[in-house]
Design an enzyme around this catalytic site. Structure first.
Site, mmCIF file in Angstrom:
data_model
loop_
_atom_site.group_PDB
_atom_site.id
_atom_site.type_symbol
_atom_site.label_atom_id
_atom_site.label_comp_id
_atom_site.label_asym_id
_atom_site.label_seq_id
_atom_site.Cartn_x
_atom_site.Cartn_y
_atom_site.Cartn_z
ATOM 1 N N LEU A 1 2.259 6.930 4.025
ATOM 2 C CA LEU A 1 1.246 6.842 5.243
ATOM 3 C C LEU A 1 0.430 5.692 5.447
ATOM 4 O O LEU A 1 -0.037 5.248 4.160
ATOM 5 C CB LEU A 1 0.167 8.289 5.220
ATOM 6 C CG LEU A 1 0.982 9.532 5.062
ATOM 7 C CD1 LEU A 1 -0.107 10.516 4.848
ATOM 8 C CD2 LEU A 1 1.606 9.748 6.279
ATOM 9 N N VAL B 1 0.783 -1.043 -0.002
ATOM 10 C CA VAL B 1 0.103 -0.265 0.047
ATOM 11 C C VAL B 1 0.970 1.309 -0.156
ATOM 12 O O VAL B 1 0.505 2.297 -0.480
ATOM 13 C CB VAL B 1 -0.976 0.086 1.006
ATOM 14 C CG1 VAL B 1 -0.468 0.161 2.405
ATOM 15 C CG2 VAL B 1 -2.182 0.982 1.044
ATOM 16 N N THR C 1 1.538 3.220 -3.435
ATOM 17 C CA THR C 1 0.524 4.101 -3.856
ATOM 18 C C THR C 1 -0.166 5.009 -2.999
ATOM 19 O O THR C 1 -0.842 6.039 -3.365
ATOM 20 C CB THR C 1 -0.812 3.169 -4.496
ATOM 21 O OG1 THR C 1 -1.214 2.327 -3.619
ATOM 22 C CG2 THR C 1 -0.301 2.251 -5.521
ATOM 23 N N HIS C 2 0.149 4.702 -1.701
ATOM 24 C CA HIS C 2 -0.660 5.751 -0.767
ATOM 25 C C HIS C 2 0.508 6.908 -0.429
ATOM 26 O O HIS C 2 1.124 6.771 0.555
ATOM 27 C CB HIS C 2 -1.090 5.118 0.445
ATOM 28 C CG HIS C 2 -2.093 5.882 1.158
ATOM 29 N ND1 HIS C 2 -1.770 6.432 2.296
ATOM 30 C CD2 HIS C 2 -3.309 6.179 0.837
ATOM 31 C CE1 HIS C 2 -2.913 6.975 3.065
ATOM 32 N NE2 HIS C 2 -3.958 7.020 1.898
ATOM 33 N N PHE C 3 0.613 7.791 -1.151
ATOM 34 C CA PHE C 3 1.752 8.729 -1.286
ATOM 35 C C PHE C 3 3.199 8.308 -1.209
ATOM 36 O O PHE C 3 3.870 8.145 -0.230
ATOM 37 C CB PHE C 3 1.637 9.844 -0.007
ATOM 38 C CG PHE C 3 0.202 10.035 0.104
ATOM 39 C CD1 PHE C 3 -0.531 10.811 -0.953
ATOM 40 C CD2 PHE C 3 -0.550 9.621 1.150
ATOM 41 C CE1 PHE C 3 -1.863 11.281 -0.711
ATOM 42 C CE2 PHE C 3 -1.976 10.261 1.555
ATOM 43 C CZ PHE C 3 -2.664 10.974 0.387
#
Length: 148
Positions: free
Chosen positions: A50, A40, A43-45
């Site tokens: 985060l 994750v 793709t999560h910044f």
């Protein structure tokens, strides 16, 4: 301090809880490590990764269910209200979650309060985390109450 396998309903990124302390029917506390290798984070910044809040909420639910009474079909999250995100959770953090049973509407609905901390600082809180007892699924569509 004990370690437990991931609950059967847990999201795949949640491998294990550690430092588990349970007062059955009252409260539970556990720690979950946030590994740097979670997919994750790509793709999560990507430049400032985060942990998504929904995964932190899933961890709080996992910990709350440790204090819930046994159920033949398990429990599921019904709702979370008054959720506060105070600090980001980053790769490599160790998140400690404490949950307390605050009430019950019936034998099938429980309410918890949850607090998540990293290094002693509150990162998130949930005023009310409501879980409901799972019910068995009808064997066939003909057995479903909607079909009758």
């Amino acid at each position: 301090m004990s370690e437990s396998a991931a609950p059967p309903h847990a999201h795949p990124v949640h491998a294990r809880l550690s430092d588990v302390r349970v007062r059955p029917g009252t409260a539970a506390t556990a720690r979950r490590d946030v590994p740097n290798t979670l997919d994750v984070f790509a793709t999560h910044f990507p430049r400032h990764p985060l942990l998504p809040g929904v995964l932190l909420l899933a961890t709080a639910t996992d910990v709350a269910l440790l204090a819930a009474p046994p159920s033949a079909y398990g429990w599921r999250l019904q709702e979370a209200t008054r959720v506060r995100w105070r600090q980001p959770v980053r790769p490599g953090d160790q998140v400690s979650v404490h949950t307390e049973l605050t009430g019950r509407d019936s034998e099938d609905t429980l309410h918890f309060r949850a607090t998540a901390t990293v290094a002693g600082e509150v990162v998130a809180s949930v005023r009310q985390l409501t879980v409901t007892r799972r019910v068995p699924q009808p064997a066939t569509a003909a057995d479903s109450p909607k079909e009758q």
